[in-house]
Write a protein that holds these residues in place. Structure first.
Motif, short mmCIF file in Angstrom:
data_model
loop_
_atom_site.label_atom_id
_atom_site.label_comp_id
_atom_site.label_asym_id
_atom_site.label_seq_id
_atom_site.Cartn_x
_atom_site.Cartn_y
_atom_site.Cartn_z
N GLN A 123 0.83 -1.21 0.00
CA GLN A 123 0.00 0.00 0.00
C GLN A 123 0.87 1.26 0.00
O GLN A 123 0.55 2.24 -0.68
CB GLN A 123 -0.93 -0.01 1.21
CG GLN A 123 -1.99 -1.09 1.13
CD GLN A 123 -2.85 -1.15 2.39
OE1 GLN A 123 -3.51 -0.18 2.73
NE2 GLN A 123 -2.82 -2.28 3.08
N ALA A 124 1.95 1.24 0.77
CA ALA A 124 2.85 2.40 0.81
C ALA A 124 3.52 2.62 -0.54
O ALA A 124 3.60 3.75 -1.04
CB ALA A 124 3.89 2.22 1.91
N ILE A 125 4.02 1.53 -1.13
CA ILE A 125 4.66 1.63 -2.45
C ILE A 125 3.64 2.09 -3.50
O ILE A 125 3.93 2.94 -4.35
CB ILE A 125 5.29 0.29 -2.86
CG1 ILE A 125 6.45 -0.06 -1.92
CG2 ILE A 125 5.78 0.33 -4.31
CD1 ILE A 125 7.00 -1.46 -2.12
N GLY A 126 2.43 1.54 -3.43
CA GLY A 126 1.38 1.92 -4.37
C GLY A 126 1.03 3.40 -4.27
O GLY A 126 0.84 4.08 -5.29
N THR A 127 0.98 3.92 -3.04
CA THR A 127 0.70 5.35 -2.85
C THR A 127 1.81 6.20 -3.46
O THR A 127 1.55 7.19 -4.15
CB THR A 127 0.55 5.68 -1.36
OG1 THR A 127 -0.47 4.86 -0.78
CG2 THR A 127 0.19 7.14 -1.16
N ALA A 128 3.06 5.79 -3.22
CA ALA A 128 4.20 6.53 -3.79
C ALA A 128 4.17 6.49 -5.30
O ALA A 128 4.41 7.51 -5.97
CB ALA A 128 5.51 5.94 -3.26
N GLU A 129 3.87 5.34 -5.88
CA GLU A 129 3.83 5.22 -7.34
C GLU A 129 2.70 6.05 -7.94
O GLU A 129 2.87 6.66 -9.00
CB GLU A 129 3.67 3.75 -7.74
CG GLU A 129 4.92 2.92 -7.57
CD GLU A 129 6.02 3.35 -8.52
OE1 GLU A 129 5.84 3.26 -9.75
OE2 GLU A 129 7.08 3.81 -8.03
N LEU A 130 1.56 6.09 -7.25
CA LEU A 130 0.44 6.90 -7.72
C LEU A 130 0.80 8.39 -7.69
O LEU A 130 0.53 9.13 -8.64
CB LEU A 130 -0.79 6.62 -6.86
CG LEU A 130 -2.10 7.27 -7.31
CD1 LEU A 130 -2.50 6.81 -8.71
CD2 LEU A 130 -3.22 6.95 -6.30
N MET A 131 1.42 8.81 -6.59
CA MET A 131 1.87 10.21 -6.48
C MET A 131 2.89 10.54 -7.57
O MET A 131 2.83 11.60 -8.21
CB MET A 131 2.50 10.44 -5.11
CG MET A 131 1.53 10.38 -3.94
SD MET A 131 0.70 11.94 -3.69
CE MET A 131 -0.07 11.64 -2.09
N LYS A 132 3.83 9.63 -7.78
CA LYS A 132 4.90 9.87 -8.76
C LYS A 132 4.36 9.89 -10.19
O LYS A 132 4.76 10.73 -11.00
CB LYS A 132 5.98 8.79 -8.62
CG LYS A 132 7.18 8.96 -9.56
CD LYS A 132 8.31 8.05 -9.15
CE LYS A 132 8.03 6.60 -9.45
NZ LYS A 132 8.22 6.27 -10.89
N ALA A 133 3.43 9.00 -10.49
CA ALA A 133 2.89 8.90 -11.85
C ALA A 133 2.19 10.18 -12.28
O ALA A 133 2.17 10.51 -13.47
CB ALA A 133 1.93 7.72 -11.94
N HIS A 134 1.65 10.91 -11.29
CA HIS A 134 0.90 12.13 -11.63
C HIS A 134 1.62 13.39 -11.16
O HIS A 134 1.01 14.43 -10.94
CB HIS A 134 -0.51 12.03 -11.04
CG HIS A 134 -1.28 10.87 -11.59
ND1 HIS A 134 -1.71 10.82 -12.90
CD2 HIS A 134 -1.65 9.68 -11.03
CE1 HIS A 134 -2.33 9.67 -13.12
NE2 HIS A 134 -2.31 8.97 -12.01
N HIS A 135 2.95 13.24 -10.98
CA HIS A 135 3.85 14.39 -10.79
C HIS A 135 3.61 15.16 -9.50
O HIS A 135 3.91 16.35 -9.42
CB HIS A 135 3.78 15.34 -11.99
CG HIS A 135 3.91 14.65 -13.31
ND1 HIS A 135 5.10 14.07 -13.73
CD2 HIS A 135 3.00 14.39 -14.29
CE1 HIS A 135 4.92 13.50 -14.91
NE2 HIS A 135 3.65 13.69 -15.27
N PHE A 136 3.12 14.48 -8.46
CA PHE A 136 3.03 15.11 -7.15
C PHE A 136 4.37 15.03 -6.42
O PHE A 136 4.67 15.87 -5.58
CB PHE A 136 1.95 14.45 -6.30
CG PHE A 136 0.55 14.82 -6.69
CD1 PHE A 136 -0.06 15.94 -6.17
CD2 PHE A 136 -0.17 14.05 -7.60
CE1 PHE A 136 -1.35 16.30 -6.52
CE2 PHE A 136 -1.45 14.38 -7.97
CZ PHE A 136 -2.05 15.52 -7.43
N ILE A 137 5.16 14.01 -6.72
CA ILE A 137 6.45 13.82 -6.04
C ILE A 137 7.50 13.39 -7.05
O ILE A 137 7.18 12.89 -8.14
CB ILE A 137 6.36 12.76 -4.92
CG1 ILE A 137 6.04 11.38 -5.51
CG2 ILE A 137 5.35 13.16 -3.86
CD1 ILE A 137 6.15 10.24 -4.52
#
Length: 365
Positions: free
Chosen positions: A253-267
């Motif tokens: 879940q933590a990795i998925g949240t990071a990947e979702l943030m990264k995919a849409h340029h939040f991080i």
């Protein structure tokens, strides 16, 4: 003089101790918590100094003589809405006080100093930490009527920012500076405004970015419905705690949240802090379930410094190493912080710069 100091010390020691475990019957919960902080202030060794009263009325520096940590305190009288301390306890307790602010009160009493209650000439926008956080306006003595008229579309008569002004309040900042160049806004107030805008944007994008179809393509593994919901929650909240029982996929879940943030340029950067025994397990899972590369930050402190600056999105470091690195480097930079097994740690000890998003992983809360 020695006798006088001894008498003052005896007077403090003679005050009835407040129990840390049971609220006294004659105190409200808030009064009890403030009394505990005042009691702590009596025990601590603080070096307190006052700023230039003319330029910064009511401003104090409080330095812990043991840890050397320094705090900025503003004190303008008992229960003043403008009291402030830069420590984390003041910002999270919603009490309007902390041990540093209580120490300033004691210092003022002991040194027979006058409390500055005057409204300063300058107008300012600040973040109130009493109760729910809110952006507030204090109008100074200079250009009072002009500032009241200018502020009316953005702030209520009692000085609280209107919800509908979230997007336009920076226009007020611009016009206020033009009206009087002594106008100031504080970084935590502006940071809160930007945080609220960011959160609203994530909520608006959630149905598209975190639909079942989108999340099915996010990682190289099948996500269970509760894991998808955990990722949605963490994405929406920005800062969150994942506290499922062992074996239910908190790491995914933590990795998925990071990947979702990264995919849409939040991080663009993720720092994972975990026990030493789990560093390579994190690296293995990141590279197994994503196309991203991860590096483990280890070696001597010079090597670790270079690794923190590497291009890879994910950096993984142990609690022991990061504690040493913060002592040497003073602070670190990341957009997204994941702290694993955090129930054994105090995350307030980690001064991470530019921290926009946080996921804490623990269980058995």
């Amino acid at each position: 003089m020695a006798k006088k100091n001894k008498t003052a010390k005896s007077a403090k020691e003679s005050i009835n101790k407040v129990s840390y475990h049971y609220r006294p019957d004659n105190m409200t919960l808030q009064e009890w918590q403030i009394a505990l902080r005042r009691q702590a202030a009596m025990k601590e060794k603080f070096a307190i100094s006052e700023h230039n009263r003319k330029e910064y009325p009511g401003y104090y520096n409080v330095v812990n003589s043991v840890t050397r940590n320094e705090y900025r305190v503003v004190y303008r009288g008992q229960d003043s809405p403008w009291n402030y301390c830069s420590c984390m306890d003041f910002k999270t307790s919603q009490l309007g006080s902390c041990k540093h602010l209580e120490a300033v009160k004691l210092w003022i009493e002991d040194n027979h100093r006058k409390v500055c209650r005057d409204i300063p000439p300058y107008t300012s926008v600040y973040l109130s930490y009493q109760g729910e956080r809110k952006v507030c306006l204090r109008i100074g003595t200079d250009n009072q009527e002009e500032f009241r008229r200018l502020a009316a579309p953005y702030f209520t008569p009692d000085g609280v920012m209107r919800p509908e002004a979230l997007d336009s309040v920076t226009e007020f900042f611009r016009d206020a500076v033009r009206l009087n160049n002594t106008f100031r806004w504080y970084p935590d107030a502006l940071g809160f405004i930007l945080e609220q805008r960011d959160q609203r944007r994530r909520v608006q994008l959630l149905p598209e970015y975190a639909s079942d179809t989108a999340l099915d393509k996010l990682l190289k593994t099948k996500l269970y419905p509760y894991q998808k919901e955990g990722i949605r929650f963490a994405f929406r909240a920005g800062k969150s705690v994942i506290a499922d029982e062992m074996g239910l996929g908190k790491t995914i879940q933590a990795i998925g949240t990071a990947e979702l943030m990264k995919a849409h340029h939040f991080i663009s950067s993720v720092l994972i802090v975990c026990p030493t025994s789990l560093k390579y397990q994190w690296k293995k899972e990141i590279e197994r379930f994503t196309d991203s590369k991860a590096i483990v930050v280890e070696g001597n402190h010079l090597v670790r410094k270079k690794l923190y600056e590497a291009e890879e999105t994910y950096k993984i470091v142990s609690y022991n190493s990061i504690c040493n690195d913060i002592k040497i480097l003073k602070s670190l930079h990341t957009d997204f912080l994941i702290m694993d097994e955090v129930h054994y740690q105090n995350f307030y000890e980690f001064p991470i710069k530019s921290l926009n998003y946080l996921v804490i992983i623990c269980f058995d809360l």
